[in-house]
Design an enzyme around this catalytic site. Sequence first.
Site, PDB file in Angstrom:
ATOM      1  N   GLU A 369      13.235  19.209  -6.836  1.00  0.00           N
ATOM      2  CA  GLU A 369      12.921  18.986  -5.424  1.00  0.00           C
ATOM      3  C   GLU A 369      11.955  20.049  -4.888  1.00  0.00           C
ATOM      4  O   GLU A 369      11.036  19.748  -4.145  1.00  0.00           O
ATOM      5  CB  GLU A 369      14.218  18.982  -4.607  1.00  0.00           C
ATOM      6  CG  GLU A 369      14.054  18.579  -3.153  1.00  0.00           C
ATOM      7  CD  GLU A 369      13.705  17.108  -2.956  1.00  0.00           C
ATOM      8  OE1 GLU A 369      13.563  16.359  -3.936  1.00  0.00           O
ATOM      9  OE2 GLU A 369      13.561  16.698  -1.791  1.00  0.00           O
ATOM     10  N   GLU A 390       7.871   9.374  -6.409  1.00  0.00           N
ATOM     11  CA  GLU A 390       6.487   9.750  -6.057  1.00  0.00           C
ATOM     12  C   GLU A 390       5.558   9.950  -7.260  1.00  0.00           C
ATOM     13  O   GLU A 390       4.398   9.547  -7.217  1.00  0.00           O
ATOM     14  CB  GLU A 390       6.486  10.999  -5.161  1.00  0.00           C
ATOM     15  CG  GLU A 390       6.906  10.741  -3.718  1.00  0.00           C
ATOM     16  CD  GLU A 390       8.408  10.538  -3.537  1.00  0.00           C
ATOM     17  OE1 GLU A 390       9.170  10.792  -4.495  1.00  0.00           O
ATOM     18  OE2 GLU A 390       8.820  10.121  -2.440  1.00  0.00           O
ATOM     19  N   THR A 473       5.535   2.914   2.653  1.00  0.00           N
ATOM     20  CA  THR A 473       5.960   4.165   2.028  1.00  0.00           C
ATOM     21  C   THR A 473       7.240   3.965   1.215  1.00  0.00           C
ATOM     22  O   THR A 473       7.588   4.782   0.370  1.00  0.00           O
ATOM     23  CB  THR A 473       6.149   5.279   3.085  1.00  0.00           C
ATOM     24  OG1 THR A 473       6.334   6.513   2.420  1.00  0.00           O
ATOM     25  CG2 THR A 473       7.364   5.013   3.984  1.00  0.00           C
TER      26      THR A 473
HETATM   27  C1  DMJ Z   1      11.222   7.248   0.143  1.00  0.00           C
HETATM   28  O1  DMJ Z   1      12.300   6.857   0.920  1.00  0.00           O
HETATM   29  C2  DMJ Z   1       9.945   7.085   0.896  1.00  0.00           C
HETATM   30  O2  DMJ Z   1       8.905   7.099  -0.016  1.00  0.00           O
HETATM   31  C3  DMJ Z   1       9.736   8.178   1.915  1.00  0.00           C
HETATM   32  O3  DMJ Z   1       8.498   8.094   2.570  1.00  0.00           O
HETATM   33  C4  DMJ Z   1       9.872   9.546   1.307  1.00  0.00           C
HETATM   34  N1  DMJ Z   1      10.342   9.506  -0.020  1.00  0.00           N
HETATM   35  C5  DMJ Z   1      11.468   8.675  -0.293  1.00  0.00           C
HETATM   36  C6  DMJ Z   1      11.829   8.700  -1.757  1.00  0.00           C
HETATM   37  O4  DMJ Z   1      11.595   9.912  -2.345  1.00  0.00           O
END
Ligand code: DMJ
Length: 574
Positions: A369, A390, A473
């Site tokens: 992390e 990611e 996202t």
């Molecule tokens: C997800 O829930 C989404 O991508 C968010 O924007 C941030 N990252 C988490 C997963 O790591």
Amino acid sequence: MLLGKRWASFLIFMLIFSTFYSQIASSKSDPYAAKKKRMSQKVRQMFYHAYDNYMTYAFPHDELKPLTKSFTNSLSELGNLKLERLPQEYNGSALTLIESLSSLVILGNNTEFEKGVLWLSENLTFDVDARINLFECNIRVLGGLVSAHILATDSTNRLTKGTYCNQLLVLAEELGRRFLPAFDTPTGLPYAWINLKHGVMENEITETSTSGCGSLILEMGALSRLTGDPRFESAALRALRKLWSMRSSLNLMGTTLDVETGEWIEFSSGIGAGVDSFYEYLVKAHILFGRDEFWRMFQPAYTAVQKYFRHGPWYHEADMRTGRATYWQLTSLQAFWPGLQVLVGDITAANSSHREFFYVWQKFGVIPERYLLDHQMLHPTEKYYPLRPELAESTFYLYQATKDPWYLQVGESIVDSINLHTRVEGGFASIRDVTTMELEDHQHSFFLAETCKYLYLLFDDSFLVNRNYVFTTEGHPLPILSSWHERLPEAYIPSNWTSVKSEECRKRASAMSQRICPASPNCRHDHEQLESVCHIPDTRADYRCLTDDDCGVDSMSCRRRSCSVAGYCGLWLS
Ligand code: DMJ
């Protein structure tokens, strides 16, 4: 009709021959076809291992606890800020099912998709006494429902057999309406937390994050376009505009702020936790809605990131007021950045950062992390890896852009480590400590919405061919529709499903094709070479100069170049 024996053998021969021939042809045109097939099957199995276990042991609750084969109703606990009041009657909202719907479509499992849609249509309700995090509920639940609705009504998918009458959209609209009281603040910036039944609670905390206010426009904008009710998009847009007005003179944002006063609380920020999707939504909103306003925000914001946060391939944090570095830390959330850079055509910068993130992944077996760059050691408490997507996401974007087989190798290595370290009988478990690989009893819904999805799309992107999507996202696809676009870019043709004009590009057309073509050797727009959004070339092609005014802005660091004593432009001052 009965066929003669000879005809039957001839047909069987032709079938075998054509299958054999098409296999040879496809492996000739793509030498990695066999590897991709093998890996996509492996990822498919991963998805179903996680999904089936969720459906068996946790559904209709929110998320699976894979070690104890039980469940958690985590939606009301998600978010960066501390939960202060436990929900009264919240029993879960099938969060992982909602999050899985678009992945099921990508995997071609229409039957399971349809089953899920029908179950949600009949059972999901938002009239619950649950205090939820607006950002998390927006990206996971609203985004999941809106995306699944679009997929369910897209005739090319043939996902539902006439039984679907917009039930998911009705649910999404109801949820959107329950979000609206959160925006009722003097600034228009929304509260981070809202009770679905009672609205904003008395003495609710007024602190929220930049991503909490700035990552609502895709889902709420899409909801407004679909329902014809402008309130969702207006609320999200007003919040985004207010947030943008709070930028510093360096075009930097902070990380946390107060929604009542509109003042910053935390001035230090970077591209990771609390800020990440703010940048992502500026560029994706520009792609989805074609509105220049988003690009006018994104361009200076991106340039400022490259200028003040970037150090070689790494990104540290800096104070928004001075641009001075504050924390030299790599966080696993930052690993989405190379993917975003692909969307804007900055492939070289994306590639160099991606390599560093992968280096850290290899060093620990997964990405921790938080890693302290200045001490080259793990953060003492944030040593976990909760199955985040990611790095896989960026790997997928970079492979789409470059077709460099190195990214397939990276993807394979990510798949292998996830299976090695996190797969248990009851699903996939998060890692509590990457030094010991001790597990934690939690399978986050984003593992199905994003991690498995991006890994699958890396090896099998057939879902994207001749289609054009942006991914939210949370990895939920939204189609780029001409009817949603204020001004379509040149490369789009005026049809409902937009796609790239050039025949050469068409073969590889995908969600990102319009943006990524310029950097791909096989697929170039001759008329429009996209490059780093901050790049300003030197006045002369041979970099010679008389004064600093003859020098431009470096495309990688976004720093101004200056003229050396010997008369050459370069990054001499830094
Ligand atoms: C997800 O829930 C989404 O991508 C968010 O924007 C941030 N990252 C988490 C997963 O790591």
